[in-house]
Write an enzyme that holds these catalytic residues in place. Structure first.
Site, PDB file in Angstrom:
ATOM      1  CD  GLU A  15      45.706  53.758  28.134  1.00 45.32           C
ATOM      2  OE1 GLU A  15      46.602  52.934  27.863  1.00 45.32           O
ATOM      3  OE2 GLU A  15      45.388  54.689  27.376  1.00 45.32           O
ATOM      4  CB  CYS A  53      51.271  48.657  31.934  1.00 51.63           C
ATOM      5  SG  CYS A  53      51.588  50.385  31.582  1.00 51.63           S
TER       6      CYS A  53
HETATM    7  P1  NAD Z   1      42.986  45.603  38.843  1.00 46.11           P
HETATM    8  O1  NAD Z   1      42.323  45.422  37.542  1.00 46.11           O
HETATM    9  O2  NAD Z   1      42.960  44.506  39.827  1.00 46.11           O
HETATM   10  O3  NAD Z   1      42.393  46.882  39.600  1.00 46.11           O
HETATM   11  C1  NAD Z   1      42.405  48.163  39.020  1.00 46.11           C
HETATM   12  C2  NAD Z   1      41.362  49.017  39.704  1.00 46.11           C
HETATM   13  O4  NAD Z   1      40.054  48.516  39.400  1.00 46.11           O
HETATM   14  C3  NAD Z   1      41.442  49.065  41.210  1.00 46.11           C
HETATM   15  O5  NAD Z   1      41.242  50.401  41.625  1.00 46.11           O
HETATM   16  C4  NAD Z   1      40.277  48.202  41.641  1.00 46.11           C
HETATM   17  O6  NAD Z   1      39.752  48.552  42.901  1.00 46.11           O
HETATM   18  C5  NAD Z   1      39.262  48.487  40.567  1.00 46.11           C
HETATM   19  N1  NAD Z   1      38.216  47.485  40.375  1.00 46.11           N
HETATM   20  C6  NAD Z   1      38.270  46.156  40.661  1.00 46.11           C
HETATM   21  N2  NAD Z   1      37.105  45.568  40.277  1.00 46.11           N
HETATM   22  C7  NAD Z   1      36.322  46.530  39.739  1.00 46.11           C
HETATM   23  C8  NAD Z   1      35.013  46.533  39.175  1.00 46.11           C
HETATM   24  N3  NAD Z   1      34.297  45.411  39.046  1.00 46.11           N
HETATM   25  N4  NAD Z   1      34.519  47.700  38.725  1.00 46.11           N
HETATM   26  C9  NAD Z   1      35.243  48.846  38.808  1.00 46.11           C
HETATM   27  N5  NAD Z   1      36.482  48.895  39.349  1.00 46.11           N
HETATM   28  C10 NAD Z   1      37.022  47.749  39.808  1.00 46.11           C
HETATM   29  O7  NAD Z   1      44.490  46.008  38.479  1.00 46.11           O
HETATM   30  P2  NAD Z   1      45.718  46.157  39.482  1.00 46.11           P
HETATM   31  O8  NAD Z   1      46.126  44.788  39.907  1.00 46.11           O
HETATM   32  O9  NAD Z   1      45.418  47.199  40.504  1.00 46.11           O
HETATM   33  O10 NAD Z   1      46.828  46.769  38.517  1.00 46.11           O
HETATM   34  C11 NAD Z   1      47.720  46.017  37.767  1.00 46.11           C
HETATM   35  C12 NAD Z   1      47.264  45.945  36.321  1.00 46.11           C
HETATM   36  O11 NAD Z   1      47.169  47.258  35.779  1.00 46.11           O
HETATM   37  C13 NAD Z   1      48.227  45.215  35.426  1.00 46.11           C
HETATM   38  O12 NAD Z   1      47.513  44.355  34.561  1.00 46.11           O
HETATM   39  C14 NAD Z   1      48.888  46.313  34.620  1.00 46.11           C
HETATM   40  O13 NAD Z   1      49.372  45.922  33.372  1.00 46.11           O
HETATM   41  C15 NAD Z   1      47.766  47.278  34.487  1.00 46.11           C
HETATM   42  N6  NAD Z   1      48.276  48.606  34.169  1.00 46.11           N
HETATM   43  C16 NAD Z   1      48.060  49.112  32.914  1.00 46.11           C
HETATM   44  C17 NAD Z   1      48.585  50.357  32.571  1.00 46.11           C
HETATM   45  C18 NAD Z   1      48.393  50.937  31.200  1.00 46.11           C
HETATM   46  O14 NAD Z   1      48.574  52.131  31.030  1.00 46.11           O
HETATM   47  N7  NAD Z   1      48.042  50.159  30.197  1.00 46.11           N
HETATM   48  C19 NAD Z   1      49.291  51.083  33.516  1.00 46.11           C
HETATM   49  C20 NAD Z   1      49.499  50.522  34.761  1.00 46.11           C
HETATM   50  C21 NAD Z   1      48.965  49.299  35.086  1.00 46.11           C
END
Ligand code: NAD
Length: 477
Positions: A226, A260
């Protein structure tokens, strides 16, 4: 690790990062609990999930207080907690209905003599990786249906917002039968989780989602993604410009645009662009920052300070290329936190970063269009396909336009409705996601694997039936 307080800008919270060894041992503990959990059946699991909901309500004060520091928001923090309490109860009831409706009877195969008996079993260990924008809700949105389906669940919230996990764990400790655990940390902890889970749901950025998908592919485990969005809103010439402007504003700026499904691009029919923009600017200027009192106003600070810099860079880039700022436009530092008033931009073009990349801030760039075909083409351009919205004179006209949009969920006569609706089954498109719907019944059914028990009721075929010579022909005759 350290976390920053979004209201003060201070690094005032320290926590221990879960190591890969920690993740391995928590995974082993959950895995050992899972068979008994699954054997309880949907009703037995539902009773325990409801007990967890009760425990969350008993601990609500501490959880919401910690989450309010994590996010700099107060009312929304309460909404996050209330939503997961409701989802725990709702999925418990729905799971019992879904399990009761699963086909369980043996049926006759098209192959003579064989009866096929379906069996259903959950993936043993579910893993969730969550972002910082709705930290409590997005840590549980997939874990709750996974638990209801019979999985054990390991959850890694974002390292940007870790404070709510301690009071949450205190509530969880009151329900020791529940095979749920939290690990805290950044990329390394997330990677360890993917290395141990049997099914992963990732919510976060498209860039990290790709990495998680590759790691899951290497293990041949299913992954649901997502991801980010760049949701468009089309305002047709037949729309009421004032109503449409109010919809655009709310759907773009709620939660400081850190959602999002926020509207991040507006295409308005040129015929009504002027009154639409006039109301949008008026309404944008009437929005109040939730500062200094977090309990008053509309928009809190950016949760992740680096996000404010990213948004400011997009605005500066648009300005340098000729965009005009009709409202907002400057990130303000107040008491150490970073805030942005609703920012209305015109004179933007499709190739600017603010129209192309995810913004994740309260920014509303507006482009006028002449024909619906042009608006649809503009809305469908780009790497994302999360959701979209259409406002027109009638819901029928909005639906006709909406059906042409390349996104998973389309709000008609409103915007960003997926933030308020939990049961609209849909599939994110393009760079916005992968896999089954988290909403609707599919949100639970995806965690079940179907096994076929093939009962031979006739005579098993002799090897002669497979011989590579004429005797085989004779046997078949
Ligand atoms: P991010 O991708 O930076 O991090 C998300 C999570 O991934 C964090 O818990 C982080 O620690 C973890 N992570 C980072 N590197 C990783 C790796 N290599 N392997 C496994 N896990 C790893 O996202 P963010 O900045 O925390 O959140 C914002 C983003 O989330 C925006 O792009 C937003 O659109 C998206 N988002 C999507 C939805 C949806 O339902 N589509 C909902 C909310 C947020």
């Amino acid at each position: 690790m350290k976390a920053t307080n979004p209201r003060t800008g201070e690094c005032d919270h320290e926590f221990a990062e879960s190591t890969p060894e920690d993740v391995a041992s928590v995974s082993a503990r959950l895995r050992a609990m899972q068979p008994e959990w699954e054997a309880r059946g949907a009703a037995g699991r539902g009773a325990i999930l409801c007990a967890f909901a009760d425990a969350l309500e008993r601990h609500a004060g501490a959880i919401v207080a910690a989450l309010a520091i994590d996010t700099g928001r107060s009312a929304i923090a309460r909404v996050e907690l209330d939503t997961i309490v409701r989802r725990l109860r709702g999925w418990s009831a729905r799971a019992a209905e879904l399990f009761a409706a699963l086909p369980g009877e043996a049926t006759q195969s098209a192959t003579p003599g064989i009866l096929i008996e379906p069996r259903w079993s959950a993936y043993p260990l579910f893993g969730a990786i969550a972002p910082w924008n709705f930290p409590l809700l997005l840590s549980h949105i997939d874990a709750i249906p996974a638990l209801a389906a019979g999985c054990a669940a390991l959850v890694k919230p974002s390292e940007v917002t870790p404070r709510f996990v301690a009071p949450l764990s205190a509530a969880l400790a009151e329900v020791p039968e529940l095979p749920l655990a939290y690990v805290l940390g950044g990329a390394g902890t997330g990677e360890a989780l993917v290395a141990h889970a049997d099914y992963v749901c990732f919510t976060g950025s498209t860039a990290t989602g790709r990495k998680v998908a590759l790691a899951a592919a290497a293990r041949l485990i299913p992954v649901n993604l997502e991801l980010g969005g760049k949701d468009p809103l089309i305002v047709a010439a037949s729309a009421d410009p004032v109503d449409a402007a109010r919809i655009a504003l709310r759907a773009s700026v709620v939660a400081t645009g850190q959602a999002c499904q926020s509207i991040e691009r507006v295409y308005v029919a040129r015929a009504i662009a002027e009154p639409f923009l006039a109301e949008l600017v008026r309404a944008a200027n009437a929005v109040e920052l939730a500062w200094p009192d977090p309990g008053r106003g509309h928009l809190g600070p950016f949760i992740f300070p680096a996000q404010a810099d990213k948004v400011a860079a997009q605005i500066a880039d648009a300005r340098s290329q000729g965009a005009q700022v009709l409202a907002g436009g400057e990130v303000e530092t107040l008491g150490g936190g970073k805030y942005l008033r609703p920012t209305v931009l015109t004179g933007v073009t499709a190739d600017m970063a603010v129209m192309r990349d995810e913004t994740f801030g309260p920014v509303i760039p507006v482009i006028p269009f002449d024909t619906i075909d042009e608006a649809v083409a503009l809305a469908n351009a780009g790497e994302f396909g999360l959701s979209a919205a259409v406002v027109a004179g009638t819901v029928e006209e909005a639906a006709e336009i909406g059906a042409q949009l390349d996104a998973g969920a389309i709000s008609l006569q409103d915007g960003a409705l997926t933030s308020m609706v939990g049961d609209a089954t849909n599939h994110s498109r393009k760079g916005s996601g992968l896999g089954p719907s988290r909403m609707g019944d599919e949100g639970l059914l995806r965690f079940l694997r179907r096994q076929a028990l093939l009962r031979q009721t006739g005579a098993p075929a002799p090897i002669a039936a497979f011989a590579e010579d004429h005797r085989r022909e004779e046997h078949h005759r």
